[in-house]
Design a protein around this motif. Sequence first.
Motif, PDB file in Angstrom:
ATOM      1  N   ILE A  49       0.810  -1.215   0.000  1.00 38.92           N
ATOM      2  CA  ILE A  49       0.000   0.000   0.000  1.00 38.92           C
ATOM      3  C   ILE A  49       0.845   1.268   0.000  1.00 38.92           C
ATOM      4  N   CYS A  50       1.907   1.302   0.776  1.00 31.94           N
ATOM      5  CA  CYS A  50       2.656   2.533   1.033  1.00 31.94           C
ATOM      6  C   CYS A  50       3.450   3.013  -0.180  1.00 31.94           C
ATOM      7  N   GLU A  51       2.967   4.084  -0.764  1.00 32.19           N
ATOM      8  CA  GLU A  51       3.640   4.711  -1.902  1.00 32.19           C
ATOM      9  C   GLU A  51       4.507   5.861  -1.414  1.00 32.19           C
ATOM     10  N   PRO A  52       5.553   6.196  -2.096  1.00 32.78           N
ATOM     11  CA  PRO A  52       6.018   5.687  -3.376  1.00 32.78           C
ATOM     12  C   PRO A  52       6.883   4.432  -3.251  1.00 32.78           C
ATOM     13  N   TYR A  53       7.066   3.948  -2.037  1.00 35.88           N
ATOM     14  CA  TYR A  53       7.952   2.797  -1.809  1.00 35.88           C
ATOM     15  C   TYR A  53       7.452   1.526  -2.486  1.00 35.88           C
ATOM     16  N   LYS A  54       6.152   1.333  -2.483  1.00 31.31           N
ATOM     17  CA  LYS A  54       5.583   0.159  -3.152  1.00 31.31           C
ATOM     18  C   LYS A  54       6.044   0.113  -4.606  1.00 31.31           C
ATOM     19  N   SER A  55       5.977   1.233  -5.289  1.00 32.27           N
ATOM     20  CA  SER A  55       6.374   1.290  -6.697  1.00 32.27           C
ATOM     21  C   SER A  55       7.886   1.198  -6.866  1.00 32.27           C
ATOM     22  N   GLU A  56       8.634   1.852  -5.981  1.00 31.42           N
ATOM     23  CA  GLU A  56      10.093   1.836  -6.077  1.00 31.42           C
ATOM     24  C   GLU A  56      10.661   0.436  -5.853  1.00 31.42           C
ATOM     25  N   ILE A  57      10.190  -0.226  -4.819  1.00 33.88           N
ATOM     26  CA  ILE A  57      10.757  -1.511  -4.423  1.00 33.88           C
ATOM     27  C   ILE A  57      10.039  -2.672  -5.102  1.00 33.88           C
ATOM     28  N   GLY A  58       8.738  -2.596  -5.192  1.00 33.35           N
ATOM     29  CA  GLY A  58       7.926  -3.699  -5.694  1.00 33.35           C
ATOM     30  C   GLY A  58       8.277  -4.168  -7.088  1.00 33.35           C
ATOM     31  N   ARG A  59       8.735  -3.277  -7.923  1.00 35.82           N
ATOM     32  CA  ARG A  59       9.071  -3.679  -9.302  1.00 35.82           C
ATOM     33  C   ARG A  59      10.283  -4.595  -9.365  1.00 35.82           C
ATOM     34  N   HIS A  60      11.044  -4.677  -8.280  1.00 35.16           N
ATOM     35  CA  HIS A  60      12.222  -5.545  -8.226  1.00 35.16           C
ATOM     36  C   HIS A  60      11.947  -6.868  -7.505  1.00 35.16           C
ATOM     37  N   TRP A  61      10.754  -7.020  -6.955  1.00 34.46           N
ATOM     38  CA  TRP A  61      10.417  -8.162  -6.110  1.00 34.46           C
ATOM     39  C   TRP A  61       9.967  -9.352  -6.954  1.00 34.46           C
ATOM     40  N   ARG A  62      10.833 -10.378  -7.046  1.00 34.75           N
ATOM     41  CA  ARG A  62      10.541 -11.581  -7.824  1.00 34.75           C
ATOM     42  C   ARG A  62      11.133 -12.792  -7.124  1.00 34.75           C
ATOM     43  N   PHE A  63      10.478 -13.947  -7.248  1.00 41.69           N
ATOM     44  CA  PHE A  63      10.996 -15.152  -6.590  1.00 41.69           C
ATOM     45  C   PHE A  63      10.730 -16.429  -7.371  1.00 41.69           C
ATOM     46  N   ARG A  64      10.503 -16.322  -8.670  1.00 43.69           N
ATOM     47  CA  ARG A  64      10.130 -17.479  -9.487  1.00 43.69           C
ATOM     48  C   ARG A  64      11.177 -18.598  -9.435  1.00 43.69           C
ATOM     49  N   THR A  65      12.456 -18.234  -9.507  1.00 42.11           N
ATOM     50  CA  THR A  65      13.535 -19.222  -9.462  1.00 42.11           C
ATOM     51  C   THR A  65      14.579 -18.737  -8.459  1.00 42.11           C
ATOM     52  N   PRO A  66      15.466 -19.625  -8.016  1.00 38.29           N
ATOM     53  CA  PRO A  66      16.532 -19.175  -7.114  1.00 38.29           C
ATOM     54  C   PRO A  66      17.408 -18.080  -7.741  1.00 38.29           C
ATOM     55  N   GLU A  67      17.645 -18.155  -9.025  1.00 35.60           N
ATOM     56  CA  GLU A  67      18.456 -17.139  -9.695  1.00 35.60           C
ATOM     57  C   GLU A  67      17.752 -15.777  -9.678  1.00 35.60           C
ATOM     58  N   ILE A  68      16.474 -15.792  -9.985  1.00 31.87           N
ATOM     59  CA  ILE A  68      15.684 -14.555  -9.964  1.00 31.87           C
ATOM     60  C   ILE A  68      15.578 -14.031  -8.538  1.00 31.87           C
ATOM     61  N   ALA A  69      15.386 -14.911  -7.577  1.00 31.60           N
ATOM     62  CA  ALA A  69      15.302 -14.517  -6.164  1.00 31.60           C
ATOM     63  C   ALA A  69      16.619 -13.901  -5.689  1.00 31.60           C
ATOM     64  N   THR A  70      17.728 -14.446  -6.148  1.00 36.76           N
ATOM     65  CA  THR A  70      19.038 -13.905  -5.771  1.00 36.76           C
ATOM     66  C   THR A  70      19.180 -12.471  -6.269  1.00 36.76           C
TER      67      THR A  70
END
Length: 168
Positions: A49-70
């Motif tokens: 919910i908390c903007e602008p942090y949601k947009s700043e950080i959220g676009r980098h948040w991925r965990f599909r594979t260990p490589e992507i999570a790293t």
Amino acid sequence: MVCSLDMPNPRKPSYLDFDSASYPWKPDIDYKKHPEKYRVGKGEQGVLICEPYKSEIGRHWRFRTPEIATQSSQTIFAMFLQYLSSVDFVGADMARKYLQMGYTRARRYANYKGGRKYDREKDYEQLERGTGSEEKARAAEIFYRSYKKAEADPVYAKMKKDWKQTRG
């Protein structure tokens, strides 16, 4: 005597009866301009919910594979450190929450096939555990290490303690 029909379903996920009016985090507040309105809360509360942090950080948040999570956890941890160096507690706390959420969501997919914990068709009965992905378990471990590293950072710990004492 309380009628059983009035009792909440103990298996029903709490988000189904979510009361947004009483939730302390609001989507229409710019928390960078108004950090005084931010509350630490428990766990990951407010992270989506908390903007602008949601947009700043959220676009980098991925965990599909260990490589992507790293890559994701390294990027978010670097943002965490940048927020700390800028004395931006809200940003640092939000980055820490995204690291924690990377762990908890990847863990959910490791435990349950498709990441679904409840069966809506069967009165929210909990689905069978252990049907998820080993790959997601490794992704969860990667985020967990970054999350714990952020939590243990002494600068962050002091900022969090001071924030909670003065603002909640």
